[in-house]
Design an enzyme around this catalytic site. Structure first.
Site, PDB file in Angstrom:
ATOM      1  N   ASP B  39       0.849  -1.194   0.000  1.00  0.00           N
ATOM      2  CA  ASP B  39       0.000   0.000   0.000  1.00  0.00           C
ATOM      3  C   ASP B  39       0.885   1.244   0.000  1.00  0.00           C
ATOM      4  OD1 ASP B  39      -2.421   1.281   0.114  1.00  0.00           O
ATOM      5  OD2 ASP B  39      -2.847   0.805   2.205  1.00  0.00           O
ATOM      6  N   ASP B  40       0.879   1.963  -1.118  1.00  0.00           N
ATOM      7  CA  ASP B  40       1.674   3.201  -1.216  1.00  0.00           C
ATOM      8  C   ASP B  40       3.180   2.929  -1.210  1.00  0.00           C
ATOM      9  OD1 ASP B  40      -0.794   4.446  -1.041  1.00  0.00           O
ATOM     10  OD2 ASP B  40      -0.225   5.840   0.543  1.00  0.00           O
ATOM     11  N   CYS B  79      -5.716   4.360  -4.512  1.00  0.00           N
ATOM     12  CA  CYS B  79      -6.067   3.040  -3.975  1.00  0.00           C
ATOM     13  C   CYS B  79      -7.266   2.395  -4.656  1.00  0.00           C
ATOM     14  CB  CYS B  79      -6.338   3.150  -2.476  1.00  0.00           C
ATOM     15  SG  CYS B  79      -4.851   3.436  -1.509  1.00  0.00           S
ATOM     16  N   HIS B 126     -11.066  -1.526   0.903  1.00  0.00           N
ATOM     17  CA  HIS B 126     -11.113  -0.225   0.226  1.00  0.00           C
ATOM     18  C   HIS B 126     -11.689  -0.304  -1.182  1.00  0.00           C
ATOM     19  CE1 HIS B 126      -9.159   4.002  -0.213  1.00  0.00           C
ATOM     20  NE2 HIS B 126     -10.408   4.046   0.165  1.00  0.00           N
ATOM     21  N   ASP B 270       0.073  -1.128  -4.812  1.00  0.00           N
ATOM     22  CA  ASP B 270      -1.145  -0.611  -5.460  1.00  0.00           C
ATOM     23  C   ASP B 270      -0.881   0.634  -6.293  1.00  0.00           C
ATOM     24  OD1 ASP B 270      -0.774   1.078  -3.270  1.00  0.00           O
ATOM     25  OD2 ASP B 270      -2.901   1.188  -2.771  1.00  0.00           O
ATOM     26  N   LYS B 293       2.251   8.792  -5.784  1.00  0.00           N
ATOM     27  CA  LYS B 293       0.806   8.579  -5.622  1.00  0.00           C
ATOM     28  C   LYS B 293       0.036   9.829  -6.058  1.00  0.00           C
ATOM     29  CE  LYS B 293      -2.482   7.699  -1.784  1.00  0.00           C
ATOM     30  NZ  LYS B 293      -2.566   7.401  -0.334  1.00  0.00           N
TER      31      LYS B 293
END
Lengths: 441, 441
Positions: B39-40, B79, B126, B270, B293
């Site tokens: 994640d990130d 996301c 999410h 992601d 991001k």
């Protein structure tokens, strides 16, 4: 002596301090002081204040062991100014700078340290970040807690501005105890501090972080209130019962060590309950009052307050006098024999009030300012002003505790008189006031 | 077949799917699939991608056991849209509604469930809150995790909007395990799921929540990087090593149960790293790329990706073809023998690419839109547009991977060609696109 409402034909306001009926320090060991501050608790949000179905047996028991105040005020409806006034006995416009509580103020901790006390602070400091404003610089031998306004109880992270970060500290150092519920850390440290200091008089300051947001009561307390449909109220009730349980641990430790007879236990909230979104819009109780955190209505500044000191003050009694958290420093000085700080105080000893329900309050008037609002209380009359629109409202609290009926137009003399007192007080205090703190503390 | 850059005299773009060198499902039990999503995580923020002094032994080992992709793209730099595309093999403008991933999409989980797989999702969903968008409604037999974008790892509270609240769920129910570090919960559930499903093929989807904010690596990992002066980088490195350790637990459990030969393990991020204040402004690594991001620069959409499937794909090899997360559903279908969903997919099987470093990518062009930006990649050429100011930039990624030199003015034909492809693609996809998701996913 200033003009007072009695000269306008109103009931005489009690301006003289009562006789000192409460024993000062004698030759015996001075009493320990345990000062417990709750965070954003509603004005009447305790079983012993009439909250229905709320389980707070330990605080209710404390009321039974001592005095329960029904008209106890804090100095401001927000955390920092209220705490600054509590710690110093001086109005926050004097004692609070824009950064926090001024380092040159004399706190209860410094006063008692001067009298030979060991001092510990465990919980939420929220009186400034600079080193000169740290608990260790303000009279505490020990500190464990956080200095910001709120913290996640398990990760000990701050989420309400800037980068998400860990904020738990022991003394001056970062301290990690990941995953451990903060109220349990506070209770454990309080127990340890009591154990460590049984031989010497101690001052234990417990600025708890309940029922402040984030509302993180344990599942067992939420389960207890599962019948409460309003989620905001359910979380508030569960948080208060959770807090009460930890306070019970501290009281039990005093009992177990045989210290209750030698200990003054004080409990109060820092101001009224929150209506912020972070608390689901607010489930705190202030009945019959209106207002909340951030307002100068009774629900913002009138708080539950209990004082237990077996053998020193009566038990199971109520005190209805209008008194304030500013009075606690001089009252503690009186009860411990500690020397008062050599500076002008806004509070006065409550020795007379503690001894007798019939004793007058030491205050003729009480004054508040907060953000754009101001207020003066004298006797039953409370005037509430707002400098942003010059609005004014006059309430008779005896007839209208909810402050719903503005009777200024039918009581112009009283309103004019109270405005005069406010202006006079502003002039008297302004030379010392930090204008920044004054406007938006 | 559309016009492509080769007709403009550029190097031929590989548009045909390679021969299927990778074995499809035969009579033997189809392989398990473990899909791990970070994640990130920055585009190249792993030891095996060249991150200096970063300790990620388990993921580096996974690269050694299989394939490491150097030009692997996700569908969006945020996301929800990235996850929606990953789960469905369909561009997020088709598969994501304003609420989340549409309930009538066919996910990898639904596809594999149809082929007799047991399916579990542990981590950050999410992809929507409505019941039709729950993991259990999207093909998963089991879920434990949260559905919002981020969560405190110890209290399991959400802080980034609305009332502070507890968001951990097991299947459809609130689930409390107060104080337990969420990555440990995920690793434990993954281990248990593997144990429970040794007899049947399973699909284990692990959308981890590291190194996303809040950055809460354990003290032991922060200590490991105490020499790193930049606090943002230190927290990022510690979070990645913390994540790597949990991934190691899952891989070890597969080994311990003798399942590695029967299991495809996929790992990717992601999208690129965060530069938000919540991450101290961003300590992720995307060298040599720029962007992060939220942007369509390489640093926003190019991610680390590893695929290990002992006996099915080569080990310790690198794949440089430009491929995307849209390809994973059809690739998994190919490798497991599961029937492809009967709908238009934007991804294509990577069977050829997996088998050979020389096989062409199945994609002639790759298309992105996000917020006001759009991009097209064909061969080495990438055009980046912004509809808010009609700005355009053309980059030759082979010569300029950092996208610093806009060469549109000296390559007008190429730019015009790519604009044409973009407009053509927009027309082709717009009939299916949710305009809301399109503009601001």
């Amino acid at each position: 002596r200033r003009q007072c409402l009695s000269t306008l034909g109103q009931a005489a306001a009690a301006l003289t301090a009562g006789p000192l009926l409460v024993g000062g320090a004698g030759a015996q060991r001075p009493p320990n002081v345990v000062l417990i501050l709750s965070d954003d608790q509603g004005s009447t949000d305790l079983g012993c204040y009439g909250a229905t179905n709320l389980h707070t047996p330990n605080l209710d028991g404390l009321a039974g062991d001592g005095l329960r105040f029904t008209q106890f005020y804090v100095n401001a409806p927000a955390c920092m100014p209220s705490r600054s006034a509590l710690m110093t006995g001086r109005h926050f416009v004097r004692s609070l700078s824009s950064d926090g509580m001024s380092g040159d103020e004399v706190t209860i901790a410094e006063m008692l340290k001067g009298a030979g006390y060991r001092t510990g602070c465990f919980g939420k400091w929220h009186l400034g970040h600079p080193e000169s404003m740290e608990p260790l610089a303000q009279g505490f031998d020990e500190f464990l807690g956080f200095k910001v306004g709120a913290m996640d109880n398990y990760s000990h992270f701050f989420y309400y501005g800037g980068p998400n970060r860990h904020v738990l500290r022991r003394n001056l150092e970062p301290y990690r105890e990941d995953g451990v519920y903060f109220p349990d850390i506070v209770a454990r440290e309080a127990e340890r501090f009591i154990d460590d200091n049984q031989a010497s008089p101690f001052f234990l300051y417990l600025p708890l972080n309940q029922p402040h947001y984030p509302l993180q009561p344990e599942a067992r307390f939420l389960d207890r209130y599962q019948g409460v449909a309003d989620v905001a109220r359910r979380y508030q009730m569960a948080s208060l019962t959770s807090m009460d349980e930890r306070i019970g641990r501290v009281l039990r430790r005093l009992d177990d060590r045989g210290l209750r007879q030698d200990t003054i236990v004080l409990f109060l909230s820092d101001h009224g309950h929150s209506r912020e979104e972070r608390t689901f819009g607010g489930g705190g109780r202030s009945t019959p009052f209106t207002g909340h955190k951030g307002t100068l209505r009774e629900g913002g500044i009138r708080v539950p307050c209990l004082l237990s000191a077996p053998g020193r003050v009566p038990s199971s009694q109520v005190r209805d006098q209008a008194v304030t958290s500013l009075d606690l420093l001089p009252t503690i000085a009186h009860m411990t024999g500690a020397a008062l700080p050599s500076r002008e105080l806004d509070g006065a000893s409550l020795a007379g009030v503690l001894a007798s329900a019939g004793a007058p309050s030491p205050h003729g008037q009480l004054h508040w300012v907060y953000d754009k609002s101001w207020a003066v209380l004298e006797g039953n009359w409370k005037i509430l002003g707002d400098v942003s629109d010059d609005s004014l409202a006059l309430y008779n609290l005896a007839q209208d505790p909810a402050e719903r009926h503005n009777v200024a137009s039918s009581n112009k003399e009283i309103a004019t008189y109270l405005i005069g007192r406010h202006n006079e007080w502003i002039r008297s205090i302004k030379k010392e006031a930090s204008s920044k703190a004054f406007v938006s503390p």
